[in-house]
Design a protein around this motif. Structure first.
Motif, PDB file in Angstrom:
ATOM      1  N   TYR A  68     -11.173 -17.045 -72.343  1.00  0.00           N
ATOM      2  CA  TYR A  68     -12.158 -17.298 -72.401  1.00  0.00           C
ATOM      3  C   TYR A  68     -11.812 -17.897 -73.915  1.00  0.00           C
ATOM      4  O   TYR A  68     -13.348 -18.783 -73.714  1.00  0.00           O
ATOM      5  CB  TYR A  68     -12.472 -15.756 -73.847  1.00  0.00           C
ATOM      6  CG  TYR A  68     -13.026 -14.697 -72.928  1.00  0.00           C
ATOM      7  CD1 TYR A  68     -14.470 -14.570 -72.724  1.00  0.00           C
ATOM      8  CD2 TYR A  68     -12.502 -12.831 -71.716  1.00  0.00           C
ATOM      9  CE1 TYR A  68     -15.243 -13.537 -71.906  1.00  0.00           C
ATOM     10  CE2 TYR A  68     -13.422 -12.631 -71.349  1.00  0.00           C
ATOM     11  CZ  TYR A  68     -14.347 -12.184 -71.877  1.00  0.00           C
ATOM     12  OH  TYR A  68     -15.434 -11.283 -71.124  1.00  0.00           O
ATOM     13  N   ARG A  69     -10.888 -17.731 -74.120  1.00  0.00           N
ATOM     14  CA  ARG A  69     -11.202 -19.298 -75.556  1.00  0.00           C
ATOM     15  C   ARG A  69     -11.250 -20.709 -74.616  1.00  0.00           C
ATOM     16  O   ARG A  69     -11.588 -21.534 -75.408  1.00  0.00           O
ATOM     17  CB  ARG A  69      -9.889 -19.597 -76.113  1.00  0.00           C
ATOM     18  CG  ARG A  69      -9.144 -18.748 -77.461  1.00  0.00           C
ATOM     19  CD  ARG A  69      -8.049 -19.028 -77.758  1.00  0.00           C
ATOM     20  NE  ARG A  69      -7.275 -18.831 -77.071  1.00  0.00           N
ATOM     21  CZ  ARG A  69      -6.528 -18.369 -76.975  1.00  0.00           C
ATOM     22  NH1 ARG A  69      -6.408 -16.805 -77.628  1.00  0.00           N
ATOM     23  NH2 ARG A  69      -4.541 -18.257 -75.832  1.00  0.00           N
ATOM     24  N   ALA A  70     -10.774 -20.507 -73.404  1.00  0.00           N
ATOM     25  CA  ALA A  70     -10.859 -21.808 -73.044  1.00  0.00           C
ATOM     26  C   ALA A  70     -12.835 -22.278 -72.189  1.00  0.00           C
ATOM     27  O   ALA A  70     -12.270 -23.584 -71.395  1.00  0.00           O
ATOM     28  CB  ALA A  70     -10.033 -22.533 -72.259  1.00  0.00           C
ATOM     29  N   GLY A  71     -12.645 -21.043 -72.335  1.00  0.00           N
ATOM     30  CA  GLY A  71     -14.050 -21.764 -71.700  1.00  0.00           C
ATOM     31  C   GLY A  71     -14.333 -21.182 -70.007  1.00  0.00           C
ATOM     32  O   GLY A  71     -15.542 -21.804 -69.069  1.00  0.00           O
ATOM     33  N   TYR A  72     -13.009 -20.538 -69.101  1.00  0.00           N
ATOM     34  CA  TYR A  72     -13.343 -20.261 -67.646  1.00  0.00           C
ATOM     35  C   TYR A  72     -13.690 -18.597 -68.167  1.00  0.00           C
ATOM     36  O   TYR A  72     -13.534 -18.471 -66.775  1.00  0.00           O
ATOM     37  CB  TYR A  72     -11.554 -20.294 -67.726  1.00  0.00           C
ATOM     38  CG  TYR A  72     -11.176 -21.347 -67.138  1.00  0.00           C
ATOM     39  CD1 TYR A  72     -10.865 -22.422 -65.782  1.00  0.00           C
ATOM     40  CD2 TYR A  72     -11.004 -21.957 -68.011  1.00  0.00           C
ATOM     41  CE1 TYR A  72     -11.227 -23.510 -65.360  1.00  0.00           C
ATOM     42  CE2 TYR A  72     -10.074 -23.371 -68.069  1.00  0.00           C
ATOM     43  CZ  TYR A  72     -10.813 -24.248 -66.953  1.00  0.00           C
ATOM     44  OH  TYR A  72     -10.578 -25.980 -66.877  1.00  0.00           O
ATOM     45  N   LEU A  73     -13.968 -18.090 -69.149  1.00  0.00           N
ATOM     46  CA  LEU A  73     -14.629 -16.724 -68.523  1.00  0.00           C
ATOM     47  C   LEU A  73     -15.518 -16.775 -69.619  1.00  0.00           C
ATOM     48  O   LEU A  73     -15.987 -17.337 -70.770  1.00  0.00           O
ATOM     49  CB  LEU A  73     -13.578 -15.339 -68.873  1.00  0.00           C
ATOM     50  CG  LEU A  73     -12.775 -15.053 -68.003  1.00  0.00           C
ATOM     51  CD1 LEU A  73     -12.008 -14.054 -68.455  1.00  0.00           C
ATOM     52  CD2 LEU A  73     -13.460 -14.462 -66.499  1.00  0.00           C
ATOM     53  N   GLY A  74     -16.697 -15.530 -69.776  1.00  0.00           N
ATOM     54  CA  GLY A  74     -17.763 -15.475 -71.038  1.00  0.00           C
ATOM     55  C   GLY A  74     -19.056 -16.755 -69.722  1.00  0.00           C
ATOM     56  O   GLY A  74     -19.408 -16.537 -68.899  1.00  0.00           O
ATOM     57  N   LYS A  75     -19.941 -16.685 -71.487  1.00  0.00           N
ATOM     58  CA  LYS A  75     -20.673 -17.490 -71.412  1.00  0.00           C
ATOM     59  C   LYS A  75     -21.158 -18.960 -70.760  1.00  0.00           C
ATOM     60  O   LYS A  75     -19.535 -19.338 -70.610  1.00  0.00           O
ATOM     61  CB  LYS A  75     -21.072 -17.257 -72.707  1.00  0.00           C
ATOM     62  CG  LYS A  75     -22.188 -15.872 -72.473  1.00  0.00           C
ATOM     63  CD  LYS A  75     -24.031 -15.773 -73.478  1.00  0.00           C
ATOM     64  CE  LYS A  75     -24.672 -14.593 -73.698  1.00  0.00           C
ATOM     65  NZ  LYS A  75     -23.721 -14.052 -73.248  1.00  0.00           N
TER      66      LYS A  75
ATOM     67  N   ILE B 123     -19.759 -20.294 -67.473  1.00  0.00           N
ATOM     68  CA  ILE B 123     -18.195 -21.355 -67.381  1.00  0.00           C
ATOM     69  C   ILE B 123     -18.292 -22.584 -66.797  1.00  0.00           C
ATOM     70  O   ILE B 123     -19.051 -22.429 -66.059  1.00  0.00           O
ATOM     71  CB  ILE B 123     -18.196 -20.124 -66.620  1.00  0.00           C
ATOM     72  CG1 ILE B 123     -17.740 -18.691 -67.017  1.00  0.00           C
ATOM     73  CG2 ILE B 123     -16.490 -20.245 -65.968  1.00  0.00           C
ATOM     74  CD1 ILE B 123     -17.601 -17.918 -65.421  1.00  0.00           C
ATOM     75  N   LEU B 124     -17.359 -23.174 -67.880  1.00  0.00           N
ATOM     76  CA  LEU B 124     -17.046 -24.760 -67.444  1.00  0.00           C
ATOM     77  C   LEU B 124     -18.186 -25.633 -67.216  1.00  0.00           C
ATOM     78  O   LEU B 124     -18.591 -26.408 -66.914  1.00  0.00           O
ATOM     79  CB  LEU B 124     -16.610 -25.103 -66.157  1.00  0.00           C
ATOM     80  CG  LEU B 124     -15.196 -24.591 -65.952  1.00  0.00           C
ATOM     81  CD1 LEU B 124     -14.535 -24.562 -64.822  1.00  0.00           C
ATOM     82  CD2 LEU B 124     -14.353 -24.619 -67.169  1.00  0.00           C
ATOM     83  N   GLY B 125     -19.328 -24.803 -68.557  1.00  0.00           N
ATOM     84  CA  GLY B 125     -20.921 -25.616 -68.240  1.00  0.00           C
ATOM     85  C   GLY B 125     -21.765 -25.353 -67.073  1.00  0.00           C
ATOM     86  O   GLY B 125     -22.794 -26.397 -67.033  1.00  0.00           O
ATOM     87  N   SER B 126     -21.100 -24.613 -66.735  1.00  0.00           N
ATOM     88  CA  SER B 126     -22.195 -24.671 -64.765  1.00  0.00           C
ATOM     89  C   SER B 126     -23.118 -23.242 -65.130  1.00  0.00           C
ATOM     90  O   SER B 126     -24.172 -23.390 -64.406  1.00  0.00           O
ATOM     91  CB  SER B 126     -21.107 -23.112 -63.732  1.00  0.00           C
ATOM     92  OG  SER B 126     -20.898 -22.131 -64.786  1.00  0.00           O
ATOM     93  N   GLY B 127     -23.121 -23.059 -66.758  1.00  0.00           N
ATOM     94  CA  GLY B 127     -24.641 -22.446 -66.563  1.00  0.00           C
ATOM     95  C   GLY B 127     -24.922 -20.757 -66.824  1.00  0.00           C
ATOM     96  O   GLY B 127     -25.601 -19.832 -66.503  1.00  0.00           O
ATOM     97  N   ARG B 128     -23.270 -20.081 -65.432  1.00  0.00           N
ATOM     98  CA  ARG B 128     -23.274 -18.609 -65.580  1.00  0.00           C
ATOM     99  C   ARG B 128     -22.362 -18.244 -65.759  1.00  0.00           C
ATOM    100  O   ARG B 128     -21.589 -19.219 -66.581  1.00  0.00           O
ATOM    101  CB  ARG B 128     -22.370 -19.513 -63.322  1.00  0.00           C
ATOM    102  CG  ARG B 128     -23.735 -19.929 -62.446  1.00  0.00           C
ATOM    103  CD  ARG B 128     -23.817 -19.008 -60.849  1.00  0.00           C
ATOM    104  NE  ARG B 128     -23.373 -20.725 -60.591  1.00  0.00           N
ATOM    105  CZ  ARG B 128     -23.123 -20.943 -59.074  1.00  0.00           C
ATOM    106  NH1 ARG B 128     -23.242 -19.887 -58.788  1.00  0.00           N
ATOM    107  NH2 ARG B 128     -22.372 -22.338 -59.081  1.00  0.00           N
ATOM    108  N   SER B 129     -22.596 -17.274 -65.924  1.00  0.00           N
ATOM    109  CA  SER B 129     -21.109 -16.099 -66.744  1.00  0.00           C
ATOM    110  C   SER B 129     -20.830 -15.585 -66.026  1.00  0.00           C
ATOM    111  O   SER B 129     -20.995 -14.615 -64.449  1.00  0.00           O
ATOM    112  CB  SER B 129     -21.837 -15.565 -68.254  1.00  0.00           C
ATOM    113  OG  SER B 129     -23.666 -15.121 -67.189  1.00  0.00           O
ATOM    114  N   PHE B 130     -19.453 -15.011 -66.423  1.00  0.00           N
ATOM    115  CA  PHE B 130     -18.735 -13.595 -65.943  1.00  0.00           C
ATOM    116  C   PHE B 130     -17.767 -13.449 -67.395  1.00  0.00           C
ATOM    117  O   PHE B 130     -17.005 -14.011 -67.959  1.00  0.00           O
ATOM    118  CB  PHE B 130     -17.597 -14.301 -64.826  1.00  0.00           C
ATOM    119  CG  PHE B 130     -16.919 -12.898 -64.545  1.00  0.00           C
ATOM    120  CD1 PHE B 130     -17.953 -12.555 -63.080  1.00  0.00           C
ATOM    121  CD2 PHE B 130     -16.245 -12.731 -64.917  1.00  0.00           C
ATOM    122  CE1 PHE B 130     -17.157 -11.043 -62.555  1.00  0.00           C
ATOM    123  CE2 PHE B 130     -15.304 -12.237 -63.736  1.00  0.00           C
ATOM    124  CZ  PHE B 130     -16.146 -11.058 -62.671  1.00  0.00           C
TER     125      PHE B 130
END
Ligand code: FMN
Ligand code: SF4
Ligand code: FES
Lengths: 158, 516
Positions: free
Chosen positions: B240-247, B249-256
């Motif tokens: 989550y902290r590094a943006g691999y989970l949550g809103k 994801i990695l700037g893709s606009g997709r969330s998980f």
């Protein structure tokens, strides 16, 4: 038998923090058992009303799962693996020894309140059978002698 | 600083790894030597645990099994430089047990710090997700279908087909559920990967979310795995902290979003629909199918439900391509299976190999034969609902179809070995007893039949109307096989009848009566 005293405030706190999760009942029951050691029967109406369930539903869930208990456990709970891999490495002898040594059967607590004994069906420690778990610590390749040593160490440290 | 590795894996801990780690810290401080102590996952060679490794210029050197009281002597001998010592095993990667494996899903386990995202990224982590984020959902599903991956939780259903069903189901909310109940005795591969490389499971679930348009995932973890629980939560937090989970994801606009939920000691909750009931906060009663969970799963929504190993195999499939994975294996069993060698074996542990090697190779070449030194008499493959196999079937290859052909199953890949002191009538009785204890109670053959089964076996072994009771046991097994809603009642006859058929003498039945 008189109902045990239980800490209403703690249960209310747990409910407040978890009740909005989807499917909150198991997390709530875990939260209560983690803190109080068991799920007090007297807390069932409170849980039911907070989660919009019937008392029967809450009671049904508590009794369905082997892990949840409605009586206070001993200071520590010893889980003995009864499953096949541990059997292949002599768990029946160990099981017999543990029951003798503690003077209790499964689902019972020692007279001094130190240990509750529960069966468990695999701890995922099958490469180090036979296995037991005491609270959240797993012990592998447990012989009768090693069991006695573990218990001694625990008794000395408490 | 010299890097020293001591596993945090719960089996290593069960043999004293924590004490060893502490002793190493204390000894290093005493000698004023700067070391970096890394708590890795286990390499899965459990007869060598606690296995301590030291990073040298030549590679990682292993010592084991190490006991805390031997630590100061190891320092004395110069183990930090990889020096000679009776416990020295040489380069870890050269130990034949490990060297001869094909570790795809377990590529990083034992090598990295399980909860270090940096370590994960340096070891090819998140390459699968990065590729998936550039692909259309249907293309991700195709890649998984192309790999030939079949569910590793037991039923071996093609994962790609399951995902396609969820992809094609229209709904505002879909879910990805990981079955981490690992209730089968003799199995521990899920635990090993969750403790040893939790990110690979998180990545696999995230890819699953991207593939079918699910934004929420749950890992349903058995409560008996407190160490796995901790490792998963640490890794999820780091992701989550590094943006691999949550809103986004990695700037893709997709969330998980991903959350771990704990079971409560019910074997049947490993059955997928029972698990979903449990996640919804109910008793774990098995649901009627259809509808399939892929159509109406968690909270009535389309849901992918897969085993830990199935999901953890997805990142490498996306990274290297479905064909790469498919090139391993035999027949319709593609890829690798993480096999768990347990019970009475000299070298128990995890062996990830392409499908196709034989049980005998596993038991003797890897397992080293029995731990007791006595002949191996029977092995149970596939957990408590798996058949017992006698020596004459040890040449069966590890392949779903080959096992089905001898009325056996591979299940989740657990193998439990017994030496010749085993009493197979007792094992059959235990099979029935286990079913009675764990039955969800919905079907009569399972709920009542299993208790009857225990009584009938007791009569057989006490010699009471033996022929009649053997026939009764077979009838009862038939009823359970045909009249149960799920495999708990439906497969308990596997261990029971295989024990009776292959080892009639343990029931007091002669081999000729067996044919009757
Ligand atoms: C009684 C019973 C217990 C099961 N236990 C598990 C389990 O612990 N873990 C698991 O992954 N699958 C288990 N399964 C299989 C699941 O129902 C289901 O097939 C699986 O989660 C699907 O995932 P997969 O396709 O990735 O294997 C069990 C099935 C039954 C009938
Ligand atoms: S077979 Fe047994 S566990 Fe499965 S649904 Fe029927 S009663 Fe429940
Ligand atoms: S069978 Fe005992 S730990 Fe798995």
């Amino acid at each position: 038998m008189a109902e045990q005293e239980w800490d209403r405030e703690t249960v209310q706190g747990i409910l407040a923090s978890l009740k909005d999760k989807p499917g909150a009942l198991l997390p709530v029951l875990h939260g209560i058992q983690d803190t109080l050691g068991y799920v007090p029967p007297g807390s069932v109406p409170l849980i039911a009303s907070e989660l919009n369930l019937s008392r029967a539903e809450v009671h049904g869930v508590i009794t369905f799962y082997h892990y949840f208990r409605d009586t206070p456990p001993g200071e520590q709970t010893i889980y003995v693996c009864r499953a096949e891999s541990c059997q292949s490495m002599g768990s029946k002898t160990l099981e017999h020894h543990i029951k003798q040594r503690l003077g209790v059967d499964y689902h019972e607590t020692t007279a001094d309140g130190a240990f509750s004994l529960e069966p468990v069906y695999c701890l995922g420690n099958c490469a180090c059978s036979p296995s037991i778990m005491i609270d959240k610590e797993v012990y592998g390749r447990v012989t009768s002698q090693r069991f006695d040593d573990i218990i001694e160490t625990i008794r000395e440290s408490t | 600083m010299i890097k020293v590795f001591v596993p945090r894996d719960s089996s290593a801990l069960s043999l004293g790894a924590e004490e060893v780690a502490n002793a190493i810290q204390v000894e290093a401080a005493k000698r004023d030597i700067g070391i970096e102590l890394i708590r890795n996952g286990s390499r899965g060679m459990y007869w060598l645990e606690p296995l301590v490794e030291v990073a040298t210029t030549a590679g990682r050197i292993a010592y084991g099994p190490v006991r805390a009281r031997e630590v100061s002597l190891l320092f004395e001998a110069g183990f930090l430089q990889g020096a000679a010592h009776p416990l020295r095993l040489g380069l870890t990667e050269d130990i034949p047990y490990l060297k001869n494996q094909e570790r795809l899903t377990f590529a990083r386990v034992g090598i990295t710090d399980p909860v270090s995202l940096d370590d994960y990224l340096t070891h090819e982590g998140y390459r699968g997700l990065k590729r998936a984020l550039d692909m259309a959902p249907a293309a991700i599903v195709d890649e998984v279908a192309q790999s030939g991956l079949r569910g590793r939780g037991g039923a071996a259903f093609p994962t790609g087909i399951k995902w396609r069903t969820v992809l094609n189901a229209a709904a505002a909310q879909k879910y990805v559920v990981c079955n981490a109940d690992e209730g089968d005795s003799g199995t521990f591969s899920d635990r090993l990967i969750m403790e040893g490389d939790p990110f690979v499971l998180i990545e696999g679930m995230t890819i699953a979310g991207m593939a079918v348009g699910a934004t929420k995932g749950y890992i349903y973890l058995r409560v008996e795995y407190p160490h796995a629980h901790r490792a998963l939560n640490e890794a999820i937090e780091a992701a989550y902290r590094a943006g691999y989970l949550g809103k986004d994801i990695l700037g893709s606009g997709r969330s998980f979003d991903l959350e771990v939920r704990l079971g409560a000691g019910a074997y049947v909750c490993g059955e997928e629909t029972s698990l979903l009931e449990s996640l919804e906060g109910k008793r774990g009663l098995v649901r009627f199918k259809p509808p399939l969970p892929a159509i109406k799963g968690l909270f009535g929504q389309p849901t992918i439900i897969n085993n830990v190993i199935s999901l953890a195999s997805v990142p490498i499939i996306l990274d290297k391509g479905g064909d790469y994975y498919r090139d391993f294996g035999m027949g319709r069993s593609r890829g690798t299976l993480p096999i768990q060698l347990a019970g009475n074996l000299k070298h128990p542990g995890l062996v990830e190999k392409a499908f196709g090697l034989t049980l005998r190779e596993l038991l003797y070449d890897y397992g080293g034969g029995s731990a007791s030194g006595r002949p191996l008499r029977a092995v149970q493959v596939g957990g408590p609902l798996g058949a017992y196999l006698p020596e004459s079937q040890f040449d069966t290859p590890i392949d779903y179809e080959a096992f089905a052909a001898i009325w056996a199953v591979l299940g989740h890949g657990g193998i439990v070995a017994f030496d010749d002191t085993v009493n197979m009538a007792e094992m059959a009785r235990y099979g029935m007893e286990f079913c009675a204890i764990e039955s969800c109670g919905k079907c009569t053959p399972c709920r009542i039949g299993s208790t009857r089964g225990v009584e009938v076996i007791d009569k057989i072994t006490s010699g009471i109307e033996r022929d009649k009771n053997v026939r009764l046991l077979r009838d009862l097994s038939d009823t359970m096989l045909n009249g149960s809603l799920c495999a708990l009642g439906g497969m308990t006859p596997y261990p029971v009848l295989s024990a009776l058929n292959h080892f009639p003498e343990d029931f007091g039945v002669s081999a000729t009566e067996k044919a009757a």
